[in-house]
Design a protein around this motif. Sequence first.
Motif, PDB file in Angstrom:
ATOM      1  N   PHE A  84      56.729  90.057  65.678  1.00 19.17           N
ATOM      2  CA  PHE A  84      56.010  89.650  64.469  1.00 19.17           C
ATOM      3  C   PHE A  84      56.821  88.671  63.635  1.00 19.17           C
ATOM      4  O   PHE A  84      56.252  87.858  62.899  1.00 19.17           O
ATOM      5  N   TRP A  85      58.159  88.706  63.759  1.00 13.38           N
ATOM      6  CA  TRP A  85      58.980  87.768  62.992  1.00 13.38           C
ATOM      7  C   TRP A  85      58.687  86.330  63.379  1.00 13.38           C
ATOM      8  O   TRP A  85      58.688  85.431  62.518  1.00 13.38           O
ATOM      9  N   ALA A  86      58.454  86.080  64.666  1.00  9.01           N
ATOM     10  CA  ALA A  86      58.151  84.718  65.111  1.00  9.01           C
ATOM     11  C   ALA A  86      56.854  84.221  64.489  1.00  9.01           C
ATOM     12  O   ALA A  86      56.764  83.060  64.054  1.00  9.01           O
ATOM     13  N   TYR A  87      55.853  85.087  64.422  1.00 14.93           N
ATOM     14  CA  TYR A  87      54.566  84.668  63.864  1.00 14.93           C
ATOM     15  C   TYR A  87      54.635  84.505  62.347  1.00 14.93           C
ATOM     16  O   TYR A  87      54.007  83.593  61.783  1.00 14.93           O
ATOM     17  N   TRP A  88      55.385  85.361  61.661  1.00 16.68           N
ATOM     18  CA  TRP A  88      55.541  85.192  60.220  1.00 16.68           C
ATOM     19  C   TRP A  88      56.277  83.900  59.894  1.00 16.68           C
ATOM     20  O   TRP A  88      55.952  83.218  58.914  1.00 16.68           O
ATOM     21  N   LEU A  89      57.266  83.546  60.717  1.00 20.94           N
ATOM     22  CA  LEU A  89      57.972  82.275  60.494  1.00 20.94           C
ATOM     23  C   LEU A  89      57.025  81.103  60.700  1.00 20.94           C
ATOM     24  O   LEU A  89      57.061  80.116  59.935  1.00 20.94           O
ATOM     25  N   ALA A  90      56.166  81.189  61.726  1.00 23.73           N
ATOM     26  CA  ALA A  90      55.185  80.121  61.962  1.00 23.73           C
ATOM     27  C   ALA A  90      54.244  79.970  60.765  1.00 23.73           C
ATOM     28  O   ALA A  90      53.923  78.850  60.341  1.00 23.73           O
ATOM     29  N   ILE A  91      53.786  81.087  60.203  1.00 24.13           N
ATOM     30  CA  ILE A  91      52.919  81.037  59.026  1.00 24.13           C
ATOM     31  C   ILE A  91      53.657  80.408  57.847  1.00 24.13           C
ATOM     32  O   ILE A  91      53.110  79.573  57.114  1.00 24.13           O
TER      33      ILE A  91
ATOM     34  N   LEU B 167      56.023  78.243  57.880  1.00 24.75           N
ATOM     35  CA  LEU B 167      56.217  76.804  58.075  1.00 24.75           C
ATOM     36  C   LEU B 167      54.902  76.032  57.975  1.00 24.75           C
ATOM     37  O   LEU B 167      54.892  74.870  57.551  1.00 24.75           O
ATOM     38  N   THR B 168      53.804  76.660  58.366  1.00 23.23           N
ATOM     39  CA  THR B 168      52.517  75.965  58.397  1.00 23.23           C
ATOM     40  C   THR B 168      51.891  75.840  57.013  1.00 23.23           C
ATOM     41  O   THR B 168      51.319  74.795  56.667  1.00 23.23           O
ATOM     42  N   LEU B 169      51.974  76.883  56.202  1.00 27.94           N
ATOM     43  CA  LEU B 169      51.311  76.869  54.902  1.00 27.94           C
ATOM     44  C   LEU B 169      51.792  75.731  53.988  1.00 27.94           C
ATOM     45  O   LEU B 169      50.961  75.044  53.380  1.00 27.94           O
ATOM     46  N   PRO B 170      53.100  75.500  53.851  1.00 31.00           N
ATOM     47  CA  PRO B 170      53.506  74.369  52.997  1.00 31.00           C
ATOM     48  C   PRO B 170      52.997  73.025  53.505  1.00 31.00           C
ATOM     49  O   PRO B 170      52.659  72.144  52.700  1.00 31.00           O
ATOM     50  N   MET B 171      52.949  72.863  54.825  1.00 34.43           N
ATOM     51  CA  MET B 171      52.436  71.611  55.382  1.00 34.43           C
ATOM     52  C   MET B 171      50.977  71.408  54.982  1.00 34.43           C
ATOM     53  O   MET B 171      50.572  70.306  54.576  1.00 34.43           O
ATOM     54  N   ALA B 172      50.175  72.462  55.082  1.00 32.11           N
ATOM     55  CA  ALA B 172      48.772  72.341  54.699  1.00 32.11           C
ATOM     56  C   ALA B 172      48.635  72.100  53.201  1.00 32.11           C
ATOM     57  O   ALA B 172      47.866  71.228  52.765  1.00 32.11           O
ATOM     58  N   MET B 173      49.385  72.841  52.393  1.00 31.38           N
ATOM     59  CA  MET B 173      49.282  72.696  50.942  1.00 31.38           C
ATOM     60  C   MET B 173      49.716  71.313  50.476  1.00 31.38           C
ATOM     61  O   MET B 173      49.228  70.811  49.459  1.00 31.38           O
ATOM     62  N   SER B 174      50.636  70.680  51.202  1.00 26.60           N
ATOM     63  CA  SER B 174      51.104  69.354  50.787  1.00 26.60           C
ATOM     64  C   SER B 174      49.973  68.331  50.776  1.00 26.60           C
ATOM     65  O   SER B 174      50.004  67.365  50.002  1.00 26.60           O
ATOM     66  N   ARG B 175      48.966  68.527  51.610  1.00 29.99           N
ATOM     67  CA  ARG B 175      47.839  67.585  51.643  1.00 29.99           C
ATOM     68  C   ARG B 175      46.997  67.684  50.374  1.00 29.99           C
ATOM     69  O   ARG B 175      46.380  66.704  49.951  1.00 29.99           O
ATOM     70  N   LEU B 176      46.963  68.878  49.776  1.00 33.24           N
ATOM     71  CA  LEU B 176      46.289  69.030  48.485  1.00 33.24           C
ATOM     72  C   LEU B 176      47.143  68.472  47.354  1.00 33.24           C
ATOM     73  O   LEU B 176      46.623  67.896  46.396  1.00 33.24           O
ATOM     74  N   ILE B 177      48.443  68.640  47.473  1.00 31.06           N
ATOM     75  CA  ILE B 177      49.347  68.166  46.419  1.00 31.06           C
ATOM     76  C   ILE B 177      49.252  66.655  46.254  1.00 31.06           C
ATOM     77  O   ILE B 177      49.214  66.141  45.133  1.00 31.06           O
ATOM     78  N   ILE B 178      49.210  65.920  47.385  1.00 34.52           N
ATOM     79  CA  ILE B 178      49.155  64.457  47.281  1.00 34.52           C
ATOM     80  C   ILE B 178      47.710  63.950  47.239  1.00 34.52           C
ATOM     81  O   ILE B 178      47.480  62.739  47.177  1.00 34.52           O
TER      82      ILE B 178
END
Length: 465
Positions: A385-392, A394-405
């Motif tokens: 589960f640690w691998a999947y939590w790390l993936a989450i 890393l992915t969430l900030p990338m997605a949120m950055s599209r809203l930020i800009i």
Amino acid sequence: MSLTQTLLQLAPSPELLLLIVGAIALLESLALVGLLLPGVILITAAASLAGHQDMAVTSLLLAAFGGAVLGDGLSFTLGYTQRERVTRLWPLSRHPEWLARGARFFQRYGSLSVFFGRFVGPVRPVIPLIAGMLHMSPRAFLWANLASAALWAPAYVLPGYLLGQTWQQLLTIPAGLEALLVTLAAIVVALAVAFSWLRHQVSRSGRAYRMLARGARRHPLLRRTWLKRSGHGEFPLASWLLLIFSLGGLSGLTIAVIRQRGPFPIDLQVNAFFDVLVVPMLPEAGQLLARVGDIIGILALVLPWGIWLLARRHLAALAHVAAGLGGIAVLNILGKALIGRPRPDTPDYLAGSLAYPSAHASSAVVLYGLAAAFVAQELPPQRRFWAYWLAIALTLPMAMSRLIIGVHWLTDLIGGGLLGLVVCALVRLAWQHRPHAPLSPCPWPWLTVASLVLLSARVALLPAI
């Protein structure tokens, strides 16, 4: 109405909140229960609400301290008095390795393991139980329990409390969006926890997997299919369910986007929120992630790993990862062209590019999702589960950055994420179709450093595309 006022309306009373914090601390430390409870997330959320209510921090720390001491004490008593029966209790009866790991930790550190174990996630709820089973001196256990809880309570409570105290001062929240922000945050946390729990349930050691396996074996057609697909190990139930649900969600959302012919009300609300959001360095962070998540950034990240897979002749793994990344790139181009949804804002470097689905979000899901899946298959089941939590993470900030800009709507990101999950599921099903040699050992520290060096060069030298 301010964010603080909204949270005060949603939050329980101060007395009930103290009880909740104490209960979470107790359950987090309690044997068997603490193994399954996402205690860190829960206690951070509760402490944040306490910070919003400006509750006395001393009372909050005492509640967490008392709950932690009581939880460890009950676990110790259970092991001390029920030594012979403990191993037959669920979930330890299904996962004897949890006790074995805790026993090794106890043998290594002795009486100090009770103190150290409080801060080590995988063994925290098990060490007091083992201490009781091995008849550790109750007096020595009590001192270690009190000392560790006195340090544990502020370490776990204060970050959330400070977040609750400073949230309103750090952010300028537009009127009317406080409830939406709280709701979205709760949904993200709930989905992440649900994904982690469901992934475990449909793995080979999970209860849902075993129930479906028993049901499939009762029917001749299902039995042949199940045995054929699981002939070399585990039936890919998680991958099939991921494909079914993500494809269904993507189809429904895409139909709604086509019929809407414009942004949804929630898109406009979230866009308005980020338009007036004032956080130092946040726009710069968004632009940085725009470079990290474009095609050049992704190539910089995967190039060292691809070279290593090629050198070690893991050609099947390399082909599957390449197919996933290439496939998502093609699907993004086709989706944008077919749906033709305009962006909320189109900077010069995105001239001619459309919004739905978000290529940054979908590519991040494929990249980090596949990486997590390949890493997890090399780990023991209890650590995957640690691998999947790390993936989450890393992915969430990338997605949120599209809203930020301001270059995507919220539903663009959701559609991109669902499309990425579809591709992840298809790649994993193709990979699980036949057995493969393990990918370990892998010099992952050196490969990670090489990826970061290449990524830093890409960010410093090249503009976003």
